[in-house]
Design a protein around this motif. Structure first.
Motif, PDB file in Angstrom:
ATOM      1  N   VAL A  60       0.847  -1.187   0.000  1.00 38.75           N
ATOM      2  CA  VAL A  60       0.000   0.000   0.000  1.00 38.75           C
ATOM      3  C   VAL A  60       0.883   1.236   0.000  1.00 38.75           C
ATOM      4  O   VAL A  60       1.699   1.418   0.902  1.00 38.75           O
ATOM      5  CB  VAL A  60      -0.943   0.022   1.235  1.00 38.75           C
ATOM      6  N   ASN A  61       0.739   2.038  -1.031  1.00 39.19           N
ATOM      7  CA  ASN A  61       1.530   3.266  -1.183  1.00 39.19           C
ATOM      8  C   ASN A  61       3.027   2.997  -0.990  1.00 39.19           C
ATOM      9  O   ASN A  61       3.724   3.725  -0.299  1.00 39.19           O
ATOM     10  CB  ASN A  61       1.043   4.356  -0.231  1.00 39.19           C
ATOM     11  N   GLY A  62       3.484   1.901  -1.590  1.00 43.08           N
ATOM     12  CA  GLY A  62       4.903   1.575  -1.584  1.00 43.08           C
ATOM     13  C   GLY A  62       5.396   0.814  -0.370  1.00 43.08           C
ATOM     14  O   GLY A  62       6.560   0.446  -0.308  1.00 43.08           O
ATOM     15  N   GLU A  63       4.528   0.565   0.600  1.00 44.19           N
ATOM     16  CA  GLU A  63       4.928  -0.116   1.833  1.00 44.19           C
ATOM     17  C   GLU A  63       4.212  -1.466   1.943  1.00 44.19           C
ATOM     18  O   GLU A  63       2.991  -1.534   1.848  1.00 44.19           O
ATOM     19  CB  GLU A  63       4.561   0.749   3.035  1.00 44.19           C
ATOM     20  N   GLU A  64       4.987  -2.530   2.157  1.00 42.06           N
ATOM     21  CA  GLU A  64       4.381  -3.846   2.318  1.00 42.06           C
ATOM     22  C   GLU A  64       3.723  -3.944   3.689  1.00 42.06           C
ATOM     23  O   GLU A  64       4.342  -3.609   4.704  1.00 42.06           O
ATOM     24  CB  GLU A  64       5.417  -4.952   2.165  1.00 42.06           C
ATOM     25  N   ILE A  65       2.455  -4.371   3.698  1.00 42.68           N
ATOM     26  CA  ILE A  65       1.726  -4.494   4.959  1.00 42.68           C
ATOM     27  C   ILE A  65       1.054  -5.857   5.034  1.00 42.68           C
ATOM     28  O   ILE A  65       0.874  -6.528   4.018  1.00 42.68           O
ATOM     29  CB  ILE A  65       0.653  -3.386   5.129  1.00 42.68           C
ATOM     30  N   GLU A  66       0.684  -6.234   6.224  1.00 42.77           N
ATOM     31  CA  GLU A  66      -0.128  -7.422   6.477  1.00 42.77           C
ATOM     32  C   GLU A  66      -1.527  -6.910   6.798  1.00 42.77           C
ATOM     33  O   GLU A  66      -1.689  -6.030   7.641  1.00 42.77           O
ATOM     34  CB  GLU A  66       0.447  -8.199   7.656  1.00 42.77           C
ATOM     35  N   THR A  67      -2.540  -7.443   6.111  1.00 38.81           N
ATOM     36  CA  THR A  67      -3.906  -6.987   6.342  1.00 38.81           C
ATOM     37  C   THR A  67      -4.865  -8.162   6.468  1.00 38.81           C
ATOM     38  O   THR A  67      -4.645  -9.208   5.870  1.00 38.81           O
ATOM     39  CB  THR A  67      -4.390  -6.053   5.205  1.00 38.81           C
ATOM     40  N   ALA A  68      -5.911  -7.941   7.243  1.00 38.95           N
ATOM     41  CA  ALA A  68      -6.986  -8.922   7.362  1.00 38.95           C
ATOM     42  C   ALA A  68      -8.136  -8.549   6.432  1.00 38.95           C
ATOM     43  O   ALA A  68      -9.091  -9.314   6.287  1.00 38.95           O
ATOM     44  CB  ALA A  68      -7.478  -8.997   8.801  1.00 38.95           C
ATOM     45  N   ALA A  69      -8.058  -7.373   5.815  1.00 35.51           N
ATOM     46  CA  ALA A  69      -9.126  -6.902   4.931  1.00 35.51           C
ATOM     47  C   ALA A  69      -9.230  -7.804   3.708  1.00 35.51           C
ATOM     48  O   ALA A  69      -8.231  -8.164   3.103  1.00 35.51           O
ATOM     49  CB  ALA A  69      -8.854  -5.466   4.505  1.00 35.51           C
ATOM     50  N   GLU A  70     -10.452  -8.140   3.359  1.00 42.63           N
ATOM     51  CA  GLU A  70     -10.690  -8.960   2.174  1.00 42.63           C
ATOM     52  C   GLU A  70     -11.127  -8.125   0.982  1.00 42.63           C
ATOM     53  O   GLU A  70     -11.008  -8.558  -0.157  1.00 42.63           O
ATOM     54  CB  GLU A  70     -11.746 -10.018   2.479  1.00 42.63           C
ATOM     55  N   THR A  71     -11.651  -6.922   1.275  1.00 40.94           N
ATOM     56  CA  THR A  71     -12.110  -6.037   0.210  1.00 40.94           C
ATOM     57  C   THR A  71     -11.398  -4.700   0.293  1.00 40.94           C
ATOM     58  O   THR A  71     -10.808  -4.355   1.312  1.00 40.94           O
ATOM     59  CB  THR A  71     -13.631  -5.778   0.301  1.00 40.94           C
ATOM     60  N   LEU A  72     -11.507  -3.955  -0.779  1.00 42.23           N
ATOM     61  CA  LEU A  72     -10.927  -2.620  -0.802  1.00 42.23           C
ATOM     62  C   LEU A  72     -11.595  -1.727   0.232  1.00 42.23           C
ATOM     63  O   LEU A  72     -10.935  -0.954   0.913  1.00 42.23           O
ATOM     64  CB  LEU A  72     -11.101  -2.038  -2.204  1.00 42.23           C
ATOM     65  N   GLU A  73     -12.894  -1.871   0.394  1.00 39.85           N
ATOM     66  CA  GLU A  73     -13.621  -1.108   1.407  1.00 39.85           C
ATOM     67  C   GLU A  73     -13.077  -1.399   2.806  1.00 39.85           C
ATOM     68  O   GLU A  73     -12.890  -0.500   3.621  1.00 39.85           O
ATOM     69  CB  GLU A  73     -15.106  -1.442   1.344  1.00 39.85           C
ATOM     70  N   GLY A  74     -12.787  -2.660   3.086  1.00 35.58           N
ATOM     71  CA  GLY A  74     -12.215  -3.041   4.373  1.00 35.58           C
ATOM     72  C   GLY A  74     -10.837  -2.440   4.581  1.00 35.58           C
ATOM     73  O   GLY A  74     -10.507  -1.981   5.679  1.00 35.58           O
ATOM     74  N   LEU A  75     -10.032  -2.431   3.538  1.00 35.25           N
ATOM     75  CA  LEU A  75      -8.691  -1.852   3.630  1.00 35.25           C
ATOM     76  C   LEU A  75      -8.766  -0.347   3.893  1.00 35.25           C
ATOM     77  O   LEU A  75      -8.030   0.172   4.738  1.00 35.25           O
ATOM     78  CB  LEU A  75      -7.905  -2.116   2.348  1.00 35.25           C
ATOM     79  N   ILE A  76      -9.667   0.330   3.209  1.00 33.73           N
ATOM     80  CA  ILE A  76      -9.827   1.771   3.418  1.00 33.73           C
ATOM     81  C   ILE A  76     -10.226   2.034   4.866  1.00 33.73           C
ATOM     82  O   ILE A  76      -9.727   2.959   5.501  1.00 33.73           O
ATOM     83  CB  ILE A  76     -10.847   2.348   2.417  1.00 33.73           C
ATOM     84  N   GLY A  77     -11.098   1.196   5.403  1.00 34.02           N
ATOM     85  CA  GLY A  77     -11.496   1.324   6.810  1.00 34.02           C
ATOM     86  C   GLY A  77     -10.336   1.082   7.753  1.00 34.02           C
ATOM     87  O   GLY A  77     -10.165   1.805   8.741  1.00 34.02           O
ATOM     88  N   GLU A  78      -9.512   0.065   7.461  1.00 33.29           N
ATOM     89  CA  GLU A  78      -8.325  -0.209   8.293  1.00 33.29           C
ATOM     90  C   GLU A  78      -7.385   0.987   8.310  1.00 33.29           C
ATOM     91  O   GLU A  78      -6.727   1.251   9.310  1.00 33.29           O
ATOM     92  CB  GLU A  78      -7.557  -1.428   7.760  1.00 33.29           C
ATOM     93  N   CYS A  79      -7.318   1.687   7.190  1.00 32.58           N
ATOM     94  CA  CYS A  79      -6.445   2.859   7.087  1.00 32.58           C
ATOM     95  C   CYS A  79      -7.084   4.103   7.697  1.00 32.58           C
ATOM     96  O   CYS A  79      -6.493   5.177   7.675  1.00 32.58           O
ATOM     97  CB  CYS A  79      -6.108   3.125   5.622  1.00 32.58           C
ATOM     98  N   ARG A  80      -8.294   3.945   8.228  1.00 28.55           N
ATOM     99  CA  ARG A  80      -9.045   5.032   8.856  1.00 28.55           C
ATOM    100  C   ARG A  80      -9.273   6.202   7.900  1.00 28.55           C
ATOM    101  O   ARG A  80      -9.102   7.375   8.255  1.00 28.55           O
ATOM    102  CB  ARG A  80      -8.367   5.520  10.129  1.00 28.55           C
ATOM    103  N   LEU A  81      -9.650   5.850   6.677  1.00 27.15           N
ATOM    104  CA  LEU A  81      -9.952   6.846   5.661  1.00 27.15           C
ATOM    105  C   LEU A  81     -11.426   6.774   5.300  1.00 27.15           C
ATOM    106  O   LEU A  81     -12.062   5.735   5.468  1.00 27.15           O
ATOM    107  CB  LEU A  81      -9.106   6.604   4.407  1.00 27.15           C
TER     108      LEU A  81
END
Length: 65
Positions: free
Chosen positions: A5-26
């Motif tokens: 994400v934005n050049g940084e490797e992360i570990e995520t539990a999000a399965e959807t893009l909506e979930g990832l956006i929520g994890e990022c608090r956006l």
């Protein structure tokens, strides 16, 4: 799963893009998202499934002047 994400490797539990956006608090209304060099429409954030190794770019819109 591991994604970039934005050049940084992360570990995520999000399965959807909506979930990832929520994890990022956006707020989905205030961002534009590209996955693997393809722009994703806001209406597709909830249905867009992330996969191991995806490359995601999230751009936030900031107001002001």
């Amino acid at each position: 799963m591991k994604i970039k994400v934005n050049g940084e490797e992360i570990e995520t539990a999000a399965e959807t893009l909506e979930g990832l956006i929520g994890e990022c608090r956006l707020e989905p209304q205030g961002v534009a998202v590209e996955v693997n060099l393809n722009i994703v429409r806001k209406t597709e954030y909830g249905a867009f499934r992330l996969k191991e190794g995806d490359v995601v770019e999230i751009v936030s819109f900031v107001g002001g002047g």
